[in-house]
Design a protein around this motif. Structure first.
Motif, PDB file in Angstrom:
ATOM      1  N   GLU A  57       0.797  -1.525  -0.020  1.00  0.00           N
ATOM      2  CA  GLU A  57      -0.189  -0.092  -0.094  1.00  0.00           C
ATOM      3  C   GLU A  57       0.856   1.426  -0.173  1.00  0.00           C
ATOM      4  O   GLU A  57       1.949   1.341   0.632  1.00  0.00           O
ATOM      5  CB  GLU A  57      -0.921   0.199   1.188  1.00  0.00           C
ATOM      6  N   THR A  58       0.269   2.411  -0.705  1.00  0.00           N
ATOM      7  CA  THR A  58       1.006   3.692  -0.461  1.00  0.00           C
ATOM      8  C   THR A  58       1.202   3.875   1.039  1.00  0.00           C
ATOM      9  O   THR A  58       0.087   3.754   1.673  1.00  0.00           O
ATOM     10  CB  THR A  58       0.128   4.546  -1.129  1.00  0.00           C
ATOM     11  N   GLN A  59       2.079   4.501   1.446  1.00  0.00           N
ATOM     12  CA  GLN A  59       2.341   4.622   3.023  1.00  0.00           C
ATOM     13  C   GLN A  59       1.532   5.567   3.578  1.00  0.00           C
ATOM     14  O   GLN A  59       0.943   5.455   4.725  1.00  0.00           O
ATOM     15  CB  GLN A  59       3.984   4.825   3.222  1.00  0.00           C
ATOM     16  N   ASP A  60       1.328   6.616   2.887  1.00  0.00           N
ATOM     17  CA  ASP A  60       0.806   8.041   3.599  1.00  0.00           C
ATOM     18  C   ASP A  60      -0.625   8.271   2.922  1.00  0.00           C
ATOM     19  O   ASP A  60      -0.828   8.441   1.831  1.00  0.00           O
ATOM     20  CB  ASP A  60       1.406   9.030   3.531  1.00  0.00           C
ATOM     21  N   GLN A  61      -1.525   7.864   3.715  1.00  0.00           N
ATOM     22  CA  GLN A  61      -2.990   7.816   3.186  1.00  0.00           C
ATOM     23  C   GLN A  61      -3.733   8.555   4.337  1.00  0.00           C
ATOM     24  O   GLN A  61      -4.514   7.952   4.881  1.00  0.00           O
ATOM     25  CB  GLN A  61      -3.544   6.574   2.655  1.00  0.00           C
ATOM     26  N   PRO A  62      -3.838  10.047   4.197  1.00  0.00           N
ATOM     27  CA  PRO A  62      -4.530  10.844   5.200  1.00  0.00           C
ATOM     28  C   PRO A  62      -6.100  10.959   4.804  1.00  0.00           C
ATOM     29  O   PRO A  62      -6.460  10.813   3.675  1.00  0.00           O
ATOM     30  CB  PRO A  62      -3.934  12.125   5.194  1.00  0.00           C
ATOM     31  N   VAL A  63      -6.769  10.800   5.725  1.00  0.00           N
ATOM     32  CA  VAL A  63      -8.247  11.390   5.496  1.00  0.00           C
ATOM     33  C   VAL A  63      -8.273  12.659   5.081  1.00  0.00           C
ATOM     34  O   VAL A  63      -7.423  13.699   5.282  1.00  0.00           O
ATOM     35  CB  VAL A  63      -8.991  11.120   6.787  1.00  0.00           C
ATOM     36  N   ALA A  64      -9.281  12.777   4.056  1.00  0.00           N
ATOM     37  CA  ALA A  64      -9.263  14.150   3.269  1.00  0.00           C
ATOM     38  C   ALA A  64      -9.861  15.187   4.540  1.00  0.00           C
ATOM     39  O   ALA A  64     -10.671  14.995   5.289  1.00  0.00           O
ATOM     40  CB  ALA A  64     -10.598  14.062   2.131  1.00  0.00           C
ATOM     41  N   LEU A  65      -9.344  16.327   4.218  1.00  0.00           N
ATOM     42  CA  LEU A  65      -9.689  17.559   5.337  1.00  0.00           C
ATOM     43  C   LEU A  65     -10.971  18.077   5.197  1.00  0.00           C
ATOM     44  O   LEU A  65     -11.351  18.144   4.082  1.00  0.00           O
ATOM     45  CB  LEU A  65      -8.516  18.613   5.102  1.00  0.00           C
ATOM     46  N   ASP A  66     -11.562  18.446   6.117  1.00  0.00           N
ATOM     47  CA  ASP A  66     -12.662  19.382   6.102  1.00  0.00           C
ATOM     48  C   ASP A  66     -12.679  20.561   7.270  1.00  0.00           C
ATOM     49  O   ASP A  66     -11.404  20.661   7.947  1.00  0.00           O
ATOM     50  CB  ASP A  66     -14.037  18.210   6.425  1.00  0.00           C
ATOM     51  N   ASN A  67     -13.559  21.257   7.149  1.00  0.00           N
ATOM     52  CA  ASN A  67     -13.470  22.382   8.042  1.00  0.00           C
ATOM     53  C   ASN A  67     -13.421  22.315   9.494  1.00  0.00           C
ATOM     54  O   ASN A  67     -13.182  23.091  10.310  1.00  0.00           O
ATOM     55  CB  ASN A  67     -14.589  23.339   7.535  1.00  0.00           C
ATOM     56  N   ALA A  68     -13.765  21.122   9.925  1.00  0.00           N
ATOM     57  CA  ALA A  68     -13.736  20.884  11.450  1.00  0.00           C
ATOM     58  C   ALA A  68     -12.213  20.454  11.696  1.00  0.00           C
ATOM     59  O   ALA A  68     -12.124  20.463  12.959  1.00  0.00           O
ATOM     60  CB  ALA A  68     -14.517  19.589  11.692  1.00  0.00           C
ATOM     61  N   ASN A  69     -11.349  20.653  11.053  1.00  0.00           N
ATOM     62  CA  ASN A  69     -10.047  20.065  11.160  1.00  0.00           C
ATOM     63  C   ASN A  69      -9.057  21.278  10.664  1.00  0.00           C
ATOM     64  O   ASN A  69      -8.012  21.114  10.519  1.00  0.00           O
ATOM     65  CB  ASN A  69      -9.501  19.018  10.437  1.00  0.00           C
ATOM     66  N   ARG A  70      -9.609  22.200  10.510  1.00  0.00           N
ATOM     67  CA  ARG A  70      -9.034  23.577   9.939  1.00  0.00           C
ATOM     68  C   ARG A  70      -9.305  24.641  10.874  1.00  0.00           C
ATOM     69  O   ARG A  70     -10.534  25.199  11.281  1.00  0.00           O
ATOM     70  CB  ARG A  70      -9.367  24.186   8.541  1.00  0.00           C
ATOM     71  N   TRP A  71      -8.186  25.711  11.282  1.00  0.00           N
ATOM     72  CA  TRP A  71      -8.419  26.768  12.146  1.00  0.00           C
ATOM     73  C   TRP A  71      -7.687  27.872  11.861  1.00  0.00           C
ATOM     74  O   TRP A  71      -6.759  27.807  11.178  1.00  0.00           O
ATOM     75  CB  TRP A  71      -7.766  26.487  13.608  1.00  0.00           C
ATOM     76  N   ASN A  72      -8.572  29.025  11.776  1.00  0.00           N
ATOM     77  CA  ASN A  72      -7.751  30.263  11.055  1.00  0.00           C
ATOM     78  C   ASN A  72      -7.530  31.250  12.213  1.00  0.00           C
ATOM     79  O   ASN A  72      -8.279  31.451  13.365  1.00  0.00           O
ATOM     80  CB  ASN A  72      -8.638  30.886  10.039  1.00  0.00           C
TER      81      ASN A  72
END
Length: 389
Positions: A236-251
């Motif tokens: 398998e491809t080693q790095d497979q992160p979950v797609a980001l959504d706005n619940a995981n972003r802070w400005n």
């Protein structure tokens, strides 16, 4: 604020109308306050709670005319510290001609780190400490002193307590108060800053009435997508992160100036040392004094030890940066302000996976260790501030 107990309150002039007993009409055109006057038509009183709230808001409005402690958004290398987003990735796959490699023979899962250091704190120490004698007052403002046995001894404010009075207003500029319209969110006031999660409904104004300006992305939290790894996919491809959504972003947001100036607080009073007479301090002169006073204190403090100086820092950041030596009594976090780094909590060994049966020839025994487990908060970061004690 810097002290365990609040600074003593200033004094103000209290006026009340004189009315006729029979018709209740206001009596005008008569000097009731001449040298022979007796009675309580005019006197002194401490600022009320509402007067103090008005004073704090007024002080913050003077401060933001020329903020001397600012946060700026930078591409990298911000001096407010570093936050780490860490996720797990699969180990390198193994192939063998005759047998599956064991878990101990299969490379472990590993960490993928992204470092976030996007915020700079800046101090402008050039504003000089003003002298009240240059601004129409023959003494510092008068107060009744501390809440103690000498409470009724009217006196001139000591410089340190007057500085503390201003520091109390500075201590409130951060997002330590729930927004009036968003109970689960904290924002700031004039001159403050907030870090807000992007799935939030961002309010249009803060609690001092000005708007919020988005300064840029301060942090993102990524995590491995455990369901993306399968035995049939080895290697398998080693790095497979979950797609980001706005619940995981802070400005990062700045709390902007309200175009409408707040109501002025009551005039303070001072004493003429040569006569002992008490005079009101005109608002124009109060403004001319307190504007550089608050701006100097924010960047320098009100004494040589730096008491009252305004500090911002990031709680939990990994570089060991902390602006100042004090602590935050009222942390600037909570609601949508905490930045959380989550990781899957499964061990490398528990992610050990053997591939399916392969053709009889070649390297047909394949193994790989995958990220696994449930998401757990590993690090929590928050923007905080305090005034130096």
């Amino acid at each position: 604020m810097s002290l365990a107990a609040p600074a003593s309150r200033p004094l103000k002039v209290v006026r009340r109308e004189i009315r006729t007993l029979d018709t209740n009409n206001i009596v005008s055109g008569v000097n009731f306050f001449g040298s022979n006057t007796k009675g309580g038509a005019e006197g002194l009183a401490e600022f009320t709670r509402n007067d103090m709230l008005a004073f704090y808001k007024w002080i913050r409005s003077l401060y933001v005319a020329n903020k001397t402690v600012t946060l700026t958004y930078v591409g990298s290398g911000g001096n407010l510290g570093t936050m780490r987003d860490r996720r797990r990735q699969a180990g390198t796959a193994t192939n063998h001609a005759s047998s599956f490699r064991t878990a101990s023979q299969t490379p472990d899962i590993s960490a993928v780190d992204t470092l976030w250091s996007k915020i700079n704190v800046n101090y402008d120490t050039s504003v000089a400490m003003p002298n009240h004698l240059s601004h129409g007052a023959l003494s510092r403002p008068l107060t009744m002193g501390s809440y103690s046995a000498n409470r009724k001894n009217m006196k001139e404010y000591p410089l340190g307590i007057l500085g503390e009075l201003v520091a109390e207003a500075l201590a409130e500029i951060g997002n330590n108060k729930s927004h009036s319209s968003y109970a689960n969110m904290t924002t700031g006031r004039h001159g403050g800053y907030a870090v807000l999660r992007q799935d939030a409904s961002i309010p249009s104004t803060h609690d001092d009435g000005g708007g919020l300006t988005d300064m840029g992305r301060a942090f993102e939290d990524t995590i491995a997508n455990a369901s993306a790894y399968t035995s049939g996919g080895i290697p398998e491809t080693q790095d497979q992160p979950v797609a980001l959504d706005n619940a995981n972003r802070w400005n990062l947001y700045s709390m902007d100036v309200n175009a409408t100036a707040p109501p002025a607080p009551p005039n303070m009073v001072y004493v003429d040392p040569s006569t002992g007479h008490i005079h009101e301090w005109g608002m124009a002169n109060m403004t001319a004094f307190f504007q550089p006073f608050v701006q100097h204190i924010a960047a320098n403090g009100y004494n040589a030890a730096g008491k009252g100086k305004l500090h911002f820092y990031i709680s939990g950041e990994i570089a060991g940066v902390n602006s100042g030596t004090g602590g935050s009594i009222y942390p600037l976090d909570g609601g949508f302000g905490e930045m959380i780094n989550e990781e899957l909590n499964g061990s490398s060994a528990s992610g050990y996976t053997q591939g399916p049966a392969q053709p009889a020839s070649g390297d047909n025994y394949r193994t790989q260790e995958f990220p696994n487990g449930t998401a757990q908060a590993v690090n929590t970061y928050s923007l905080r501030s305090y005034t130096e004690a």
